[in-house]
Motif scaffolding. Structure first.
Motif, PDB file in Angstrom:
ATOM      1  N   VAL A 218      -3.264  -2.841  24.995  1.00  0.00           N
ATOM      2  CA  VAL A 218      -3.052  -1.458  25.452  1.00  0.00           C
ATOM      3  C   VAL A 218      -1.714  -0.924  24.944  1.00  0.00           C
ATOM      4  CG1 VAL A 218      -2.692   0.006  27.474  1.00  0.00           C
ATOM      5  CG2 VAL A 218      -4.520  -1.709  27.491  1.00  0.00           C
ATOM      6  N   VAL A 219      -0.674  -1.741  25.052  1.00  0.00           N
ATOM      7  CA  VAL A 219       0.658  -1.329  24.567  1.00  0.00           C
ATOM      8  C   VAL A 219       0.613  -1.032  23.081  1.00  0.00           C
ATOM      9  CG1 VAL A 219       3.016  -2.122  24.140  1.00  0.00           C
ATOM     10  CG2 VAL A 219       1.958  -2.502  26.381  1.00  0.00           C
ATOM     11  N   LYS A 220      -0.099  -1.874  22.319  1.00  0.00           N
ATOM     12  CA  LYS A 220      -0.208  -1.663  20.878  1.00  0.00           C
ATOM     13  C   LYS A 220      -0.917  -0.353  20.570  1.00  0.00           C
ATOM     14  CE  LYS A 220       1.122  -4.393  18.746  1.00  0.00           C
ATOM     15  NZ  LYS A 220       2.518  -4.575  18.351  1.00  0.00           N
ATOM     16  N   ALA A 221      -1.966  -0.040  21.334  1.00  0.00           N
ATOM     17  CA  ALA A 221      -2.684   1.212  21.123  1.00  0.00           C
ATOM     18  C   ALA A 221      -1.798   2.416  21.444  1.00  0.00           C
ATOM     19  CB  ALA A 221      -3.949   1.241  21.992  1.00  0.00           C
ATOM     20  N   VAL A 222      -1.001   2.302  22.504  1.00  0.00           N
ATOM     21  CA  VAL A 222      -0.073   3.380  22.865  1.00  0.00           C
ATOM     22  C   VAL A 222       0.964   3.583  21.759  1.00  0.00           C
ATOM     23  CG1 VAL A 222       1.757   4.075  24.466  1.00  0.00           C
ATOM     24  CG2 VAL A 222      -0.375   3.113  25.355  1.00  0.00           C
ATOM     25  N   LYS A 223       1.446   2.484  21.213  1.00  0.00           N
ATOM     26  CA  LYS A 223       2.432   2.582  20.124  1.00  0.00           C
ATOM     27  C   LYS A 223       1.827   3.256  18.894  1.00  0.00           C
ATOM     28  CE  LYS A 223       5.695  -1.142  21.166  1.00  0.00           C
ATOM     29  NZ  LYS A 223       6.351  -2.362  20.632  1.00  0.00           N
ATOM     30  N   ILE A 224       0.564   2.948  18.596  1.00  0.00           N
ATOM     31  CA  ILE A 224      -0.114   3.596  17.478  1.00  0.00           C
ATOM     32  C   ILE A 224      -0.245   5.089  17.743  1.00  0.00           C
ATOM     33  CG2 ILE A 224      -2.334   3.814  16.289  1.00  0.00           C
ATOM     34  CD1 ILE A 224      -0.834   1.384  15.392  1.00  0.00           C
TER      35      ILE A 224
END
Length: 339
Positions: A218-224
């Motif tokens: 989820v954090v990675k998707a938010v960063k993207i």
């Protein structure tokens, strides 16, 4: 204003290479620089913010990264088994060669986003050391970036060019496929040369499953999500410089000027530069310049962003290999197109 924008561009180029905290938080850094650039150029407005938030591509990429991450979290054991089976029947070099070519070519059909998600899972499990994984990944990202232009659905750059010029579905394949496909094959050969098992450290090179938590995904998707907004803002912020100094240049000069897509969104630059009044040679030069330079640095292309985040590749690590490789390809194509 122009001097201030140039200073912002220099900050974007220098700080990630000189400050570890900036490098570790590249998404937030570029987001801050994007806000600064739009304020300086007076592009920031409620309308502009709403325009960014209405961009369906923003949500499509974020959704793909989120769903892809969750999906691969549960099927990576099967991916590992498939890789192990393949490597029992073909050599590692042949596997990497084939992977780079296939992932580059099919990216024009499955999109660069999905291709990048498959790529990171495969790279993660390759039985090579980290240095070679990084090199193979960067080469594969160049392959995806080039291959995805062959149809209008491969990536936003392809969609924008096809829409602005009212091109048919197979125009890019028929027009620049003769440049793109041989380059992808050469990239496959280059990538295969790094398929070397390090027998001195079997633990390091052993294919292994990397279990990401749902929170990590989820954090990675938010960063993207933040990263793509940042690129949109940077494109809008630097548009005054593009409009005043770049658009009117000769195509051979534009080819090199478009190395700025290593930092800026290449789709934004294409939207600003491409015109129906241009010749096929000019369009080819601009397109190839944007595509190749987009592989040089992490912000240059979506596959770079996705894979660098998952594989924890630093900006300095990417540039150490990506910039020389990109320059070699740029010089080669310049000779082919203009000499």
């Amino acid at each position: 204003m122009e001097i201030a924008l140039v200073l912002v561009l220099l900050i974007i180029l220098i700080l990630p290479l000189t400050m570890r905290k900036v490098e570790d938080n590249l998404e937030y850094f570029l987001f801050a620089m994007g806000i600064l650039a739009t304020i300086i150029s007076k592009a920031m407005s409620i309308h502009f913010i709403l325009e960014i938030l209405e961009n369906h591509f923003l949500y499509m990429i974020t959704f793909a990264v989120l769903v892809g991450g969750l999906l691969f979290r549960y099927i990576n054991r099967y991916v590992e088994r498939a890789m192990n089976y393949s490597l029992k029947h073909v050599s590692l070099k042949v596997f990497i060669f084939t992977m780079i070519i296939l992932i580059g070519l099919v990216s024009s059909v499955i999109t660069a986003i999905i291709a990048a998600l498959f790529l990171v899972e495969i790279i993660e499990m390759l039985p090579v050391n980290r240095e070679n994984k990084i090199k193979i990944n960067i080469i594969a990202c160049f392959s995806i970036g080039l291959g995805s232009i062959l149809t209008p659905i491969g990536e936003p750059l392809a969609t924008i060019i096809a829409t602005k010029l009212n091109l048919d579905f197979w125009y890019m394949l028929s027009n620049i496929g003769r440049y793109i496909i041989p380059t992808i094959i050469i990239l496959g050969i280059l990538g295969a040369s790094y398929g070397i098992k390090n027998n001195e450290d079997l633990e390091e090179t052993k294919p292994r499953i990397v279990n990401q938590t749902i929170t990590d995904i989820v954090v990675k998707a938010v960063k993207i999500f933040i990263f793509i907004i940042a690129l949109d803002m940077l494109g809008a912020g630097f548009r005054p410089l593009v409009d005043k100094y770049i658009i009117q240049l000769d195509s051979s000069i534009l080819y090199w000027i478009n190395m700025s897509s290593a930092v800026l969104d290449n789709a934004t630059l294409a939207a600003a530069e491409i015109s129906s009044k241009m010749t096929a040679k000019q369009i080819n030069a601009i397109t190839l310049g944007l595509l190749i330079s987009g592989g040089m640095m992490i912000p240059g292309n979506i596959p770079n962003i996705i894979s660098s985040g998952r594989l924890r590749i630093k900006s300095s690590e990417w540039m150490k290999f990506g910039v020389p490789l990109g320059l070699i390809i740029m010089v080669t194509f310049y000779v082919i197109l203009f000499v």
